[in-house]
Design an enzyme around this catalytic site. Structure first.
Site, PDB file in Angstrom:
ATOM      1  N   GLU A  43     -23.373   3.349   6.478  1.00 28.11           N
ATOM      2  CA  GLU A  43     -23.331   1.883   6.450  1.00 28.11           C
ATOM      3  C   GLU A  43     -24.469   1.385   5.566  1.00 28.11           C
ATOM      4  O   GLU A  43     -25.640   1.717   5.798  1.00 28.11           O
ATOM      5  CB  GLU A  43     -23.474   1.263   7.847  1.00 28.11           C
ATOM      6  CG  GLU A  43     -23.326  -0.266   7.766  1.00 28.11           C
ATOM      7  CD  GLU A  43     -23.604  -1.048   9.052  1.00 28.11           C
ATOM      8  OE1 GLU A  43     -23.327  -2.249   9.070  1.00 28.11           O
ATOM      9  OE2 GLU A  43     -24.116  -0.456  10.013  1.00 28.11           O
ATOM     10  N   GLU A  68     -30.918   0.507   5.556  1.00 26.85           N
ATOM     11  CA  GLU A  68     -31.393  -0.886   5.555  1.00 26.85           C
ATOM     12  C   GLU A  68     -32.626  -0.952   4.674  1.00 26.85           C
ATOM     13  O   GLU A  68     -33.544  -0.147   4.823  1.00 26.85           O
ATOM     14  CB  GLU A  68     -31.710  -1.329   6.989  1.00 26.85           C
ATOM     15  CG  GLU A  68     -32.422  -2.669   7.115  1.00 26.85           C
ATOM     16  CD  GLU A  68     -31.735  -3.837   6.392  1.00 26.85           C
ATOM     17  OE1 GLU A  68     -30.532  -4.036   6.576  1.00 26.85           O
ATOM     18  OE2 GLU A  68     -32.434  -4.532   5.617  1.00 26.85           O
ATOM     19  N   ASP A 115     -24.898  -9.456   1.744  1.00 31.52           N
ATOM     20  CA  ASP A 115     -25.329 -10.705   1.109  1.00 31.52           C
ATOM     21  C   ASP A 115     -24.312 -11.087   0.024  1.00 31.52           C
ATOM     22  O   ASP A 115     -24.012 -10.275  -0.847  1.00 31.52           O
ATOM     23  CB  ASP A 115     -26.725 -10.533   0.492  1.00 31.52           C
ATOM     24  CG  ASP A 115     -27.759 -10.117   1.541  1.00 31.52           C
ATOM     25  OD1 ASP A 115     -27.524 -10.421   2.727  1.00 31.52           O
ATOM     26  OD2 ASP A 115     -28.767  -9.479   1.190  1.00 31.52           O
ATOM     27  N   LYS A 119     -24.209 -16.945  -6.701  1.00 31.65           N
ATOM     28  CA  LYS A 119     -24.425 -17.394  -8.085  1.00 31.65           C
ATOM     29  C   LYS A 119     -23.973 -16.319  -9.074  1.00 31.65           C
ATOM     30  O   LYS A 119     -24.277 -15.138  -8.888  1.00 31.65           O
ATOM     31  CB  LYS A 119     -25.908 -17.698  -8.317  1.00 31.65           C
ATOM     32  CG  LYS A 119     -26.340 -18.943  -7.576  1.00 31.65           C
ATOM     33  CD  LYS A 119     -27.755 -19.338  -7.909  1.00 31.65           C
ATOM     34  CE  LYS A 119     -28.113 -20.593  -7.140  1.00 31.65           C
ATOM     35  NZ  LYS A 119     -29.479 -20.575  -6.622  1.00 31.65           N
ATOM     36  N   ASP A 151     -17.529 -12.655   6.267  1.00 30.08           N
ATOM     37  CA  ASP A 151     -17.098 -14.029   6.544  1.00 30.08           C
ATOM     38  C   ASP A 151     -16.895 -14.777   5.235  1.00 30.08           C
ATOM     39  O   ASP A 151     -16.283 -15.839   5.224  1.00 30.08           O
ATOM     40  CB  ASP A 151     -18.185 -14.753   7.348  1.00 30.08           C
ATOM     41  CG  ASP A 151     -19.491 -14.777   6.560  1.00 30.08           C
ATOM     42  OD1 ASP A 151     -19.970 -13.688   6.187  1.00 30.08           O
ATOM     43  OD2 ASP A 151     -20.016 -15.870   6.281  1.00 30.08           O
ATOM     44  N   THR A 187     -20.434  -6.270  14.518  1.00 34.80           N
ATOM     45  CA  THR A 187     -21.837  -6.239  14.108  1.00 34.80           C
ATOM     46  C   THR A 187     -22.532  -7.472  14.706  1.00 34.80           C
ATOM     47  O   THR A 187     -21.864  -8.361  15.238  1.00 34.80           O
ATOM     48  CB  THR A 187     -21.956  -6.297  12.571  1.00 34.80           C
ATOM     49  OG1 THR A 187     -21.727  -7.647  12.135  1.00 34.80           O
ATOM     50  CG2 THR A 187     -20.977  -5.379  11.876  1.00 34.80           C
ATOM     51  N   GLU A 188     -23.850  -7.557  14.550  1.00 35.28           N
ATOM     52  CA  GLU A 188     -24.588  -8.733  15.042  1.00 35.28           C
ATOM     53  C   GLU A 188     -24.083 -10.013  14.363  1.00 35.28           C
ATOM     54  O   GLU A 188     -23.807 -11.002  15.031  1.00 35.28           O
ATOM     55  CB  GLU A 188     -26.096  -8.597  14.766  1.00 35.28           C
ATOM     56  CG  GLU A 188     -26.863  -7.826  15.828  1.00 35.28           C
ATOM     57  CD  GLU A 188     -27.005  -6.353  15.475  1.00 35.28           C
ATOM     58  OE1 GLU A 188     -26.465  -5.908  14.435  1.00 35.28           O
ATOM     59  OE2 GLU A 188     -27.663  -5.633  16.251  1.00 35.28           O
ATOM     60  N   GLU A 190     -21.269 -10.544  12.902  1.00 30.92           N
ATOM     61  CA  GLU A 190     -19.872 -10.787  13.268  1.00 30.92           C
ATOM     62  C   GLU A 190     -19.762 -11.505  14.612  1.00 30.92           C
ATOM     63  O   GLU A 190     -18.971 -12.436  14.765  1.00 30.92           O
ATOM     64  CB  GLU A 190     -19.157  -9.431  13.311  1.00 30.92           C
ATOM     65  CG  GLU A 190     -17.672  -9.509  13.473  1.00 30.92           C
ATOM     66  CD  GLU A 190     -17.024  -8.134  13.284  1.00 30.92           C
ATOM     67  OE1 GLU A 190     -17.752  -7.138  13.036  1.00 30.92           O
ATOM     68  OE2 GLU A 190     -15.797  -8.061  13.394  1.00 30.92           O
TER      69      GLU A 190
HETATM   70  N1  SAH Z   1     -24.557  -5.450   8.707  1.00 31.25           N
HETATM   71  C1  SAH Z   1     -25.379  -6.329   9.507  1.00 31.25           C
HETATM   72  C2  SAH Z   1     -26.375  -7.135   8.657  1.00 31.25           C
HETATM   73  C3  SAH Z   1     -25.736  -8.031   7.622  1.00 31.25           C
HETATM   74  S1  SAH Z   1     -26.936  -8.910   6.616  1.00 31.25           S
HETATM   75  C4  SAH Z   1     -24.512  -7.235  10.344  1.00 31.25           C
HETATM   76  O1  SAH Z   1     -23.332  -7.377  10.013  1.00 31.25           O
HETATM   77  O2  SAH Z   1     -24.991  -7.795  11.339  1.00 31.25           O
HETATM   78  C5  SAH Z   1     -27.021  -7.826   5.199  1.00 31.25           C
HETATM   79  C6  SAH Z   1     -28.065  -6.744   5.365  1.00 31.25           C
HETATM   80  O3  SAH Z   1     -28.028  -5.915   4.233  1.00 31.25           O
HETATM   81  C7  SAH Z   1     -29.486  -7.279   5.478  1.00 31.25           C
HETATM   82  O4  SAH Z   1     -30.119  -6.693   6.595  1.00 31.25           O
HETATM   83  C8  SAH Z   1     -30.120  -6.834   4.161  1.00 31.25           C
HETATM   84  O5  SAH Z   1     -31.499  -6.586   4.278  1.00 31.25           O
HETATM   85  C9  SAH Z   1     -29.338  -5.592   3.829  1.00 31.25           C
HETATM   86  N2  SAH Z   1     -29.278  -5.287   2.400  1.00 31.25           N
HETATM   87  C10 SAH Z   1     -28.996  -6.167   1.417  1.00 31.25           C
HETATM   88  N3  SAH Z   1     -29.012  -5.568   0.211  1.00 31.25           N
HETATM   89  C11 SAH Z   1     -29.307  -4.257   0.440  1.00 31.25           C
HETATM   90  C12 SAH Z   1     -29.496  -3.142  -0.414  1.00 31.25           C
HETATM   91  N4  SAH Z   1     -29.388  -3.252  -1.744  1.00 31.25           N
HETATM   92  N5  SAH Z   1     -29.786  -1.959   0.146  1.00 31.25           N
HETATM   93  C13 SAH Z   1     -29.904  -1.845   1.504  1.00 31.25           C
HETATM   94  N6  SAH Z   1     -29.761  -2.877   2.362  1.00 31.25           N
HETATM   95  C14 SAH Z   1     -29.469  -4.071   1.835  1.00 31.25           C
END
Ligand code: SAH
Length: 207
Positions: A43, A68, A115, A119, A151, A187-188, A190
């Site tokens: 993941e 992460e 994320d 943009k 989402d 997930t959190e 979600e």
């Molecule tokens: N999957 C979790 C968190 C979603 S937020 C959930 O659904 O609850 C997106 C997460 O991805 C954030 O914690 C961010 O720090 C991480 N993230 C973003 N870009 C990343 C990258 N290039 N490599 C590793 N983690 C990344």
């Protein structure tokens, strides 16, 4: 995900014996780290880790790696995990480094609520942009499987396009995951979106 700094971030990460500290040392050798040849699922952007922990708990015959990039987010995830599991390892690094970490060892990649980088000038930061898909190509054992939940309809549309331009086909696509019978561990993020009545987009892509 922005969080205030946990005081003991460094200690939590440093003392966690299921967080792999120098993952590039294990390139090509992850089987030996897990001590079996079960498939490995990854993941990317696990946040506080609910999904990867529950997946590992529910699927003892699959090995899971949770990645992460932010250490304060990782520290929270470690703090929340009730136990060490034999089939779960964590990595605290950026997805861009995955090319130094796995060499044809991964069977599936999960991208949960990544994320969206809406943009145009940030397009290449999206985890389904071509530079990332090119990195993922060399991580997979053979068949390539990417499973995304989001989402964000903009990111979802972008992913469908980018994945298909890069040779993926879709086994499942849904604009409302919770109205399907697709098995789902939440997930959190979600959980929060479901409470707000926001529909979850889902895709299962294969190459
Ligand atoms: N999957 C979790 C968190 C979603 S937020 C959930 O659904 O609850 C997106 C997460 O991805 C954030 O914690 C961010 O720090 C991480 N993230 C973003 N870009 C990343 C990258 N290039 N490599 C590793 N983690 C990344």
């Amino acid at each position: 995900m922005r969080l205030r700094n946990l005081k003991n971030t460094y200690e939590l990460i440093n003392e966690c014996d299921f967080l792999v500290k120098s993952p590039d040392e294990y390139i090509g050798k992850w089987k030996s780290l897990f001590n079996n040849d079960h498939p490995i699922h990854l993941e990317i952007g696990m946040g506080k880790g609910k999904f990867i922990y529950e997946m590992a708990l529910n699927n003892p015959d699959i090995n899971f790696v949770g990645l992460e990039k932010y250490d304060n987010v990782m520290a929270r995830a470690i703090k929340k995990m009730p136990n060490k599991l034999p089939n779960l390892l964590l990595l605290n690094t950026d997805a861009l480094n995955l090319k130094y970490i796995f060499n044809h060892e991964i069977s599936a990649i999960y991208l949960n609520f990544s994320d969206p980088w809406p943009k145009k000038r940030h397009e290449l930061r999206r985890l389904t942009a071509k530079p990332f898909l090119d990195i993922y190509d060399n991580l997979f054992v053979d068949e390539k499987v990417i499973i995304q939940k989001t989402d964000n309809i903009g990111l979802f549309a972008y992913s469908l396009h980018s994945l298909s331009m890069n040779g993926y086909q879709f086994k499942e696509v849904s604009l409302d995951l919770n109205n399907t019978d697709i098995p789902n561990v939440t997930t959190e993020y979600e959980e929060k979106f479901i409470k707000e009545g926001i529909k979850i987009n889902y895709l299962y892509a294969i190459k």
